[in-house]
Design a protein around this motif. Structure first.
Motif, short mmCIF file in Angstrom:
data_model
loop_
_atom_site.label_atom_id
_atom_site.label_comp_id
_atom_site.label_asym_id
_atom_site.label_seq_id
_atom_site.Cartn_x
_atom_site.Cartn_y
_atom_site.Cartn_z
N MET A 87 -9.65 -2.65 15.40
CA MET A 87 -8.47 -1.91 15.01
C MET A 87 -7.77 -2.68 13.89
SD MET A 87 -5.22 -0.69 17.31
CE MET A 87 -6.32 -0.14 18.58
N SER A 88 -7.49 -2.00 12.81
CA SER A 88 -6.86 -2.61 11.64
C SER A 88 -5.36 -2.32 11.64
CB SER A 88 -7.51 -2.02 10.39
OG SER A 88 -7.06 -2.68 9.26
N HIS A 89 -4.58 -3.29 11.17
CA HIS A 89 -3.13 -3.14 11.15
C HIS A 89 -2.58 -3.48 9.77
CE1 HIS A 89 -3.07 -2.89 15.52
NE2 HIS A 89 -3.86 -3.94 15.54
N HIS A 90 -1.45 -2.87 9.45
CA HIS A 90 -0.68 -3.19 8.24
C HIS A 90 0.76 -3.43 8.67
CE1 HIS A 90 0.69 -3.18 4.08
NE2 HIS A 90 1.71 -2.46 4.51
N ALA A 91 1.35 -4.48 8.15
CA ALA A 91 2.75 -4.78 8.43
C ALA A 91 3.44 -5.13 7.12
CB ALA A 91 2.87 -5.94 9.42
N GLU A 92 4.70 -4.73 7.01
CA GLU A 92 5.49 -5.06 5.83
C GLU A 92 6.88 -5.46 6.28
OE1 GLU A 92 4.97 -2.74 2.23
OE2 GLU A 92 7.14 -2.60 2.04
N HIS A 93 7.34 -6.60 5.77
CA HIS A 93 8.67 -7.12 6.09
C HIS A 93 9.34 -7.49 4.77
CE1 HIS A 93 6.40 -7.68 9.81
NE2 HIS A 93 7.55 -7.54 10.42
N THR A 94 10.67 -7.39 4.77
CA THR A 94 11.40 -7.64 3.53
C THR A 94 12.74 -8.32 3.82
OG1 THR A 94 12.20 -6.61 1.49
CG2 THR A 94 12.47 -5.34 3.51
N VAL A 95 13.24 -9.03 2.83
CA VAL A 95 14.55 -9.66 2.91
C VAL A 95 15.13 -9.74 1.49
CG1 VAL A 95 13.76 -12.06 2.64
CG2 VAL A 95 15.84 -11.59 3.95
N THR A 96 16.44 -9.66 1.40
CA THR A 96 17.14 -9.84 0.12
C THR A 96 17.59 -11.30 0.04
OG1 THR A 96 17.87 -7.55 0.09
CG2 THR A 96 19.07 -9.10 -1.33
N VAL A 97 17.26 -11.93 -1.07
CA VAL A 97 17.56 -13.35 -1.28
C VAL A 97 18.65 -13.45 -2.35
CG1 VAL A 97 16.61 -15.60 -1.88
CG2 VAL A 97 15.16 -13.89 -0.74
N GLU A 98 19.69 -14.21 -2.05
CA GLU A 98 20.78 -14.41 -3.01
C GLU A 98 20.42 -15.56 -3.95
OE1 GLU A 98 23.38 -12.32 -3.19
OE2 GLU A 98 22.56 -11.20 -1.49
N ALA A 99 19.38 -15.32 -4.72
CA ALA A 99 18.89 -16.31 -5.70
C ALA A 99 18.08 -15.57 -6.74
CB ALA A 99 18.03 -17.37 -5.00
N PRO A 100 18.04 -16.10 -7.97
CA PRO A 100 17.23 -15.48 -9.02
C PRO A 100 15.75 -15.49 -8.67
CG PRO A 100 18.67 -17.19 -9.93
CD PRO A 100 18.75 -17.29 -8.44
N VAL A 101 15.02 -14.53 -9.20
CA VAL A 101 13.60 -14.41 -8.91
C VAL A 101 12.83 -15.67 -9.27
CG1 VAL A 101 12.89 -13.30 -11.08
CG2 VAL A 101 11.64 -12.78 -8.95
N GLU A 102 13.23 -16.38 -10.32
CA GLU A 102 12.52 -17.59 -10.72
C GLU A 102 12.60 -18.67 -9.64
OE1 GLU A 102 14.87 -16.08 -12.67
OE2 GLU A 102 13.47 -15.10 -14.05
N LEU A 103 13.75 -18.79 -8.97
CA LEU A 103 13.87 -19.78 -7.90
C LEU A 103 13.04 -19.37 -6.68
CD1 LEU A 103 17.65 -20.82 -7.96
CD2 LEU A 103 15.66 -22.14 -8.68
N VAL A 104 13.07 -18.09 -6.35
CA VAL A 104 12.27 -17.58 -5.24
C VAL A 104 10.79 -17.81 -5.53
CG1 VAL A 104 11.63 -15.53 -3.91
CG2 VAL A 104 14.02 -15.90 -4.57
N TRP A 105 10.38 -17.50 -6.76
CA TRP A 105 9.00 -17.67 -7.16
C TRP A 105 8.58 -19.14 -7.06
CZ3 TRP A 105 4.87 -14.96 -7.35
CH2 TRP A 105 3.77 -15.37 -8.09
N GLY A 106 9.46 -20.04 -7.46
CA GLY A 106 9.17 -21.47 -7.36
C GLY A 106 8.88 -21.91 -5.94
N VAL A 107 9.57 -21.35 -4.97
CA VAL A 107 9.32 -21.65 -3.57
C VAL A 107 7.96 -21.09 -3.16
CG1 VAL A 107 10.11 -21.29 -1.19
CG2 VAL A 107 11.79 -21.73 -3.01
N LEU A 108 7.68 -19.85 -3.54
CA LEU A 108 6.44 -19.19 -3.13
C LEU A 108 5.19 -19.87 -3.66
CD1 LEU A 108 7.31 -15.41 -3.53
CD2 LEU A 108 7.16 -16.73 -1.41
N VAL A 109 5.20 -20.32 -4.90
CA VAL A 109 3.98 -20.87 -5.49
C VAL A 109 3.71 -22.31 -5.06
CG1 VAL A 109 3.95 -19.31 -7.47
CG2 VAL A 109 5.03 -21.55 -7.68
N ASP A 110 4.66 -22.96 -4.44
CA ASP A 110 4.50 -24.34 -4.00
C ASP A 110 3.87 -24.38 -2.61
OD1 ASP A 110 4.62 -27.06 -3.53
OD2 ASP A 110 6.79 -27.07 -3.17
N VAL A 111 2.58 -24.07 -2.53
CA VAL A 111 1.89 -23.98 -1.24
C VAL A 111 1.93 -25.32 -0.50
CG1 VAL A 111 -0.46 -24.42 -2.07
CG2 VAL A 111 -0.11 -23.01 -0.04
#
Length: 164
Positions: free
Chosen positions: A1-25
Protein backbone atom coordinates in the motif's frame (compact mmCIF):
# COMPACT_ATOMS: atom_id res chain seq x y z
CA UNK A 1 0.00 0.00 0.00
CA UNK A 2 1.43 3.34 -1.08
CA UNK A 3 0.95 6.58 0.87
CA UNK A 4 1.38 10.30 0.23
CA UNK A 5 1.65 12.88 3.00
CA UNK A 6 2.07 16.63 2.85
CA UNK A 7 2.79 18.96 5.76
CA UNK A 8 3.42 22.69 5.75
CA UNK A 9 4.45 25.53 8.03
CA UNK A 10 4.92 29.29 7.62
CA UNK A 11 8.38 30.48 8.64
CA UNK A 12 8.99 34.07 9.72
CA UNK A 13 12.28 34.25 7.82
CA UNK A 14 13.36 35.00 4.25
CA UNK A 15 13.50 32.09 1.84
CA UNK A 16 17.30 32.35 1.61
CA UNK A 17 17.68 31.65 5.34
CA UNK A 18 15.22 28.75 5.20
CA UNK A 19 17.05 27.38 2.16
CA UNK A 20 20.37 27.62 4.01
CA UNK A 21 19.00 25.39 6.76
CA UNK A 22 17.56 22.87 4.29
CA UNK A 23 20.70 22.39 2.19
CA UNK A 24 22.96 21.86 5.21
CA UNK A 25 22.36 18.10 5.50
CA UNK A 26 25.33 17.69 7.84
CA UNK A 27 23.68 20.19 10.20
CA UNK A 28 20.57 18.02 10.56
CA UNK A 29 22.00 16.26 13.62
CA UNK A 30 22.11 19.67 15.37
CA UNK A 31 18.53 20.71 14.60
CA UNK A 32 16.53 17.45 14.26
CA UNK A 33 16.51 15.78 17.70
CA UNK A 34 16.07 12.17 16.43
CA UNK A 35 19.01 12.51 13.98
CA UNK A 36 22.15 11.25 15.72
CA UNK A 37 24.69 11.46 12.87
CA UNK A 38 24.89 12.38 9.20
CA UNK A 39 27.76 11.25 6.97
CA UNK A 40 27.99 12.89 3.57
CA UNK A 41 28.96 10.18 1.05
CA UNK A 42 28.74 12.23 -2.17
CA UNK A 43 28.31 15.90 -2.80
CA UNK A 44 27.96 18.27 -5.75
CA UNK A 45 26.13 21.56 -6.17
CA UNK A 46 23.18 19.56 -7.57
CA UNK A 47 23.01 16.62 -5.15
CA UNK A 48 23.96 15.01 -1.84
CA UNK A 49 24.09 11.36 -0.90
CA UNK A 50 24.15 10.94 2.86
CA UNK A 51 23.91 8.18 5.45
CA UNK A 52 21.67 9.16 8.34
CA UNK A 53 21.58 7.51 11.76
CA UNK A 54 18.24 8.30 13.37
CA UNK A 55 16.50 7.33 16.60
CA UNK A 56 13.27 5.67 15.51
CA UNK A 57 11.16 4.82 18.55
CA UNK A 58 14.17 4.30 20.80
CA UNK A 59 16.14 2.25 18.25
CA UNK A 60 18.87 3.83 16.11
CA UNK A 61 18.33 2.97 12.46
CA UNK A 62 20.36 3.94 9.42
CA UNK A 63 19.57 4.63 5.78
CA UNK A 64 21.10 6.34 2.76
CA UNK A 65 19.28 9.18 1.05
CA UNK A 66 19.92 10.98 -2.22
CA UNK A 67 18.92 14.64 -2.31
CA UNK A 68 18.64 16.39 -5.68
CA UNK A 69 18.99 20.13 -5.12
CA UNK A 70 17.30 22.83 -7.23
CA UNK A 71 18.40 26.19 -5.77
CA UNK A 72 16.50 28.25 -8.36
CA UNK A 73 13.16 26.70 -7.36
CA UNK A 74 14.17 26.11 -3.69
CA UNK A 75 13.30 22.41 -3.97
CA UNK A 76 15.14 19.39 -2.60
CA UNK A 77 13.80 16.10 -3.95
CA UNK A 78 14.90 13.16 -1.83
CA UNK A 79 14.65 9.41 -2.00
CA UNK A 80 16.08 6.70 0.14
CA UNK A 81 18.57 4.54 -1.73
CA UNK A 82 18.94 2.19 1.22
CA UNK A 83 15.89 2.07 3.48
CA UNK A 84 15.17 1.45 7.14
CA UNK A 85 14.01 -2.09 8.07
CA UNK A 86 10.23 -1.51 7.76
CA UNK A 87 10.43 0.81 4.72
CA UNK A 88 9.98 -0.45 1.17
CA UNK A 89 10.43 3.01 -0.36
CA UNK A 90 10.55 6.60 0.84
CA UNK A 91 10.88 9.81 -1.12
CA UNK A 92 9.43 13.27 -1.40
CA UNK A 93 10.35 16.94 -1.48
CA UNK A 94 11.25 19.89 0.67
CA UNK A 95 9.86 23.04 -1.02
CA UNK A 96 10.42 26.61 0.16
CA UNK A 97 8.18 29.33 -1.32
CA UNK A 98 8.78 33.02 -0.56
CA UNK A 99 5.55 34.61 0.66
CA UNK A 100 7.16 38.04 0.96
CA UNK A 101 10.60 39.42 1.85
CA UNK A 102 10.51 38.02 5.38
CA UNK A 103 8.21 34.98 5.29
CA UNK A 104 8.47 31.55 3.68
CA UNK A 105 5.98 28.75 3.17
CA UNK A 106 7.80 25.46 3.81
CA UNK A 107 6.26 22.25 2.47
CA UNK A 108 7.45 18.70 3.16
CA UNK A 109 6.02 15.80 1.18
CA UNK A 110 6.51 12.06 1.57
CA UNK A 111 5.65 9.24 -0.82
CA UNK A 112 6.24 5.94 0.94
CA UNK A 113 5.32 2.32 1.45
CA UNK A 114 5.99 -0.24 4.14
CA UNK A 115 8.11 -3.26 3.28
CA UNK A 116 6.28 -6.42 2.30
CA UNK A 117 6.45 -9.26 4.83
CA UNK A 118 8.86 -12.16 4.54
CA UNK A 119 7.53 -15.34 6.16
CA UNK A 120 4.60 -13.28 7.45
CA UNK A 121 6.69 -10.61 9.21
CA UNK A 122 8.17 -7.22 8.31
CA UNK A 123 11.71 -6.80 9.69
CA UNK A 124 11.18 -10.16 11.40
CA UNK A 125 8.92 -8.56 14.04
CA UNK A 126 5.76 -6.94 12.68
CA UNK A 127 2.71 -7.81 10.65
CA UNK A 128 2.34 -5.75 7.47
CA UNK A 129 -0.55 -3.85 9.11
CA UNK A 130 1.58 -3.03 12.18
CA UNK A 131 4.55 -1.92 10.05
CA UNK A 132 2.30 0.19 7.79
CA UNK A 133 0.61 1.88 10.77
CA UNK A 134 3.98 2.51 12.46
CA UNK A 135 5.40 4.02 9.29
CA UNK A 136 2.39 6.29 8.73
CA UNK A 137 2.53 7.46 12.36
CA UNK A 138 6.28 8.10 12.18
CA UNK A 139 5.95 10.13 8.96
CA UNK A 140 3.15 12.25 10.48
CA UNK A 141 5.01 12.80 13.78
CA UNK A 142 8.43 13.41 12.24
CA UNK A 143 7.13 15.72 9.49
CA UNK A 144 5.68 18.12 12.05
CA UNK A 145 8.84 17.91 14.17
CA UNK A 146 11.15 18.40 11.16
CA UNK A 147 9.20 21.39 9.84
CA UNK A 148 9.20 22.98 13.30
CA UNK A 149 12.94 22.36 13.65
CA UNK A 150 13.66 24.12 10.33
CA UNK A 151 11.26 26.93 11.31
CA UNK A 152 12.95 27.40 14.70
CA UNK A 153 16.47 27.40 13.24
CA UNK A 154 15.61 29.75 10.32
CA UNK A 155 13.77 32.15 12.64
CA UNK A 156 16.72 32.08 15.06
CA UNK A 157 19.02 32.99 12.18
CA UNK A 158 16.62 35.73 11.04
CA UNK A 159 16.50 37.20 14.55
CA UNK A 160 20.31 37.11 14.76
CA UNK A 161 20.58 38.82 11.34
CA UNK A 162 18.06 41.50 12.36
CA UNK A 163 20.09 42.35 15.50
CA UNK A 164 23.37 42.76 13.60
Amino acid sequence: MSHHAEHTVTVEAPVELVWGVLVDVEGYSRIFPPTREVHLLEESPAHHVARLHVDVGGEVQSWVSRRDIDPQRHVIAYRQLETAPIVERMGGEWRAFPLDAGRTQLVLTHDFAARQPVDGKVAGRFSFEEADAMLQAAVARNSVADLNAVKTEAERRADRTAVV
